[in-house]
Design a protein around this motif. Structure first.
Motif, short mmCIF file in Angstrom:
data_model
loop_
_atom_site.label_atom_id
_atom_site.label_comp_id
_atom_site.label_asym_id
_atom_site.label_seq_id
_atom_site.Cartn_x
_atom_site.Cartn_y
_atom_site.Cartn_z
N SER A 448 90.73 8.90 116.31
CA SER A 448 89.28 8.80 116.52
C SER A 448 88.52 9.84 115.70
O SER A 448 87.50 9.54 115.07
N LEU A 449 89.06 11.06 115.71
CA LEU A 449 88.42 12.10 114.90
C LEU A 449 88.55 11.77 113.41
O LEU A 449 87.63 12.04 112.63
N GLY A 450 89.70 11.19 113.03
CA GLY A 450 89.86 10.76 111.65
C GLY A 450 88.86 9.69 111.27
O GLY A 450 88.35 9.66 110.14
N GLY A 451 88.53 8.79 112.22
CA GLY A 451 87.52 7.78 111.96
C GLY A 451 86.16 8.39 111.70
O GLY A 451 85.39 7.89 110.86
N PRO A 509 97.10 16.76 114.08
CA PRO A 509 96.74 16.66 112.65
C PRO A 509 97.24 15.37 112.01
O PRO A 509 96.57 14.81 111.14
N LEU A 510 98.40 14.89 112.45
CA LEU A 510 98.91 13.63 111.92
C LEU A 510 97.99 12.48 112.29
O LEU A 510 97.68 11.62 111.47
N MET A 514 96.15 10.01 109.76
CA MET A 514 96.45 8.58 109.83
C MET A 514 95.25 7.75 110.28
O MET A 514 95.20 6.55 110.05
N GLY A 515 94.28 8.40 110.92
CA GLY A 515 93.13 7.68 111.44
C GLY A 515 92.06 7.39 110.41
O GLY A 515 91.07 6.72 110.72
N GLN A 516 92.21 7.86 109.17
CA GLN A 516 91.15 7.69 108.17
C GLN A 516 91.27 6.45 107.27
O GLN A 516 90.26 5.82 106.96
#
Length: 623
Positions: A448-451, A509-510, A514-516
């Motif tokens: 979600s944070l990567g999004g 961190p993974l 992976m979320g982006q």
């Protein structure tokens, strides 16, 4: 809910409990059912015996004996094969019982005059079961020898977190009964791996004894090969091991009366002469498969002449009855008794190569993924949401390969990494459900944070970041696969809160990385070809299911670390494809809104000859 009575004796169709319910001679009746996050647990009575049987998911039975609380009333149990370890080494100071279930193992330890017993049970439903039937079995778990009573935890993780030495480590039928052909062959089991036996060896006192009870001879032999492999890696020779093991079984004529059929013993020190005399005496009531200086028969005595566990496993598997068909109508194959490791913990899977039970699931998921991919490509080729409507079918098809491959690869790769991570870290967290919860929650939070990070800049800039994001994700996954066991061993003795925090800190961190890629791809499609977004979701969703099955198949063949490496390689390749796809189209694909603006300008200004696409930051070029 009641359970069905099934008359089939094929364990690939019906679980053992269903078979018992369908057998009129057994007279089985379900008395009580308890559900937990781990399994369904049933208390079952049978005709002709007062003993109650506790079944976990209809596969693994454990006995609950009627007990008044007076140990002398149970003196006859000293003739039971499960009592042999306590008869051989009586009055142990400290005993660890892993998976005691209904308490039979604890009762045997008490009969052996054990001073202190730690009983560790994985299934939390067992606590409610034993509380409900406390009057039936004499409230066994509340005896002073058991201290805190029944301990709900994963047995091996609990033992490795403990700093105590044990005189007897005992477990019977722990996830191992009736599993050779059943669905549990595909279930991981960390109690019977090389790393597990190394841990048991380190926790045994100088006079310690490891005792394992089984129902299946092939599984017992595989356990013996794995045990030998672990000890050889620890520095013991084949002769050293031969002086410390004993192996026996009850008469085959009484196999039907109890699942406690095979007993495997490992002593920290060589068996003494007096103990060898006892083993020789036991040979009058049991079949001795191996006992040092007493019954040294091949293939079990071959441990003296081998240099590795793999070599010993091959000798054990050479028996004629281990040449069998693992699937109906299939070829004759030799059972796989090779040593089991934490990285590939499918101890009950005796089929060489990919287990036949997994093949139809794998085939179905692969075909489903392939059909969805082909459907998406066909939709693109025939003009569905094309980036360049004026192009030919072949050109449109070529243009659709990269985005379809991108979203398919992300779906499969994510599941490969997720499934492998959950399994690699289960021992660190100490409980399968906790491992699933922590890993999944952390990955979702990180994703979600990567999004959110993927929303920075323009869609083209987001896709351009894949040039460094892909390699970074791949490297982090490989490092995590290599370091997870090391870090896990370092924090294994810490409180559960600390272990959860360490695992979450490593996985977050993974998830962030992976979320982006997925939301970045959706942003790009939303800006340039909005009608493609449903296609992207469909392809990604179906390939996620395919990826989870591929993870199981890959772990069965090559181990979970191999699955992590494949997931890392797939993420790297997918990000490269996505970066190239966006870069190749950014100069020629206007957004729908800007296409409309260009048309408006062309219609209202006859002097305008060309209108170039506007950048999202408001800049424009052209006359």
């Amino acid at each position: 809910l009641s359970l069905p009575a099934v008359t089939s004796t094929d364990s690939t169709i019906a679980k053992p409990l269903f078979q018992e319910l369908g057998d009129p001679a057994a007279g089985a009746k379900v008395l009580y059912t308890e559900w937990s996050a781990v399994a369904r647990t049933d208390v079952v009575s049978n005709t002709g015996t007062e003993t109650l049987f506790i079944w976990t998911d209809g596969d693994v039975p454990t006995q609950m004996e009627p007990f008044s609380g007076n140990l002398e009333d149970m003196a006859s149990a000293r003739g039971f094969i499960g009592y042999v370890p306590f008869g051989l080494r009586p009055s142990p100071e400290r005993v660890l019982c892993i998976g005691p279930g209904g308490g039979l193992d604890v009762l045997l330890a008490l009969l052996g005059d054990a001073k202190s017993i730690e009983a560790v049970e994985l299934n939390p439903a067992m606590q409610n079961v034993v509380d409900r039937y406390r009057d039936f079995y004499g409230d066994l778990y509340q005896r002073p020898e058991l201290g805190p009573g029944l301990i709900i935890d994963e047995g091996r993780s609990y033992m490795q977190r403990s700093t105590r030495q044990f005189d007897v480590i005992y477990f019977a039928l722990a996830k191992s009964a009736t599993t050779q052909q059943g669905g549990m062959a595909l279930v991981d089991n960390y109690l019977y791996t090389e790393e597990a036996f190394d841990a048991y060896w380190s926790r045994l006192s100088d006079n310690g004894l490891l005792a394992l009870v089984f129902q299946n001879p092939a599984l017992t032999d595989r356990c013996l090969a794995t045990m030998a492999s672990a000890l050889m890696k620890a520095g013991l020779s084949g002769d050293d091991i031969a002086e410390r093991i004993a192996y026996m079984n009850i008469s085959p004529e009484v196999f039907a009366s109890t699942p406690y059929q095979f007993l495997l013993l490992l002593s920290k020190r060589p068996f003494s002469d007096d103990e060898r005399d006892v083993l020789k005496l036991l040979g009058t009531g049991y079949q001795l498969r191996y006992a040092p200086g007493v019954a040294e028969f091949p293939p079990y005595a071959n441990v003296r002449g081998v240099s590795s566990g793999t070599e010993y496993a091959a000798a054990l598997a050479a028996r004629s009855d281990y040449l069998t068909r693992v699937e109906e109508g299939g070829p004759l194959v030799r059972l796989d008794l090779s040593p089991v490791t934490d990285d590939q913990p499918f101890y009950a899977d005796l089929a060489p190569g990919l287990n036949p039970m997994l093949r139809p699931i794998l085939n179905f998921s692969l075909w489903a993924g392939l059909l969805v991919i082909l459907g998406a490509l066909a939709w693109v080729a025939w003009g569905g949401g094309v980036l360049r409507p004026e192009s030919r079918v072949a050109e449109r098809l070529r243009g659709g390969v990269a985005p379809v491959a991108y979203f398919a690869g992300l779906g499969a790769a994510f599941m490969l990494v997720e499934v492998a991570l959950i399994q690699k870290l289960v021992l660190v967290l100490g409980y399968p459900t906790l491992s699933l919860t922590v890993i999944l929650f952390t990955l979702l939070v990180g994703g979600s944070l990567g999004g959110l990070l993927a929303n920075r800049g323009t869609p083209d800039q987001a896709m351009a970041r894949l040039a460094w994001l892909g390699p970074l994700v791949a490297v982090y996954q490989v490092v995590l696969a290599l370091l997870a066991p090391v870090v896990g061993a370092m924090v294994l003795g810490a409180p559960v809160v600390v272990r959860v925090a360490v695992v979450a800190a490593a996985v977050l961190p993974l998830g962030l990385l992976m979320g982006q890629p997925f939301p970045s791809g959706l942003r790009w499609l939303g800006a340039h070809a909005g009608s493609w977004v449903p296609m992207a979701w469909a392809v990604n969703g179906v390939l996620s299911v395919t990826g989870s099955v591929l993870a199981a198949a890959g772990a069965s063949i090559g181990g979970y670390r191999f699955v992590m490496y494949v997931g890392a390689a797939m993420y790297l390749a997918t990000c490269v494809v996505g970066w190239w796809w966006a870069r190749a189209n950014e100069a020629v694909v206007p957004t729908p809104a800007l296409e409309g603006l260009a048309t408006l300008v062309a219609n209202t200004d006859e002097d305008v000859q060309t209108v170039a696409p506007l950048e999202e930051d408001g800049d424009q070029s052209g006359e």
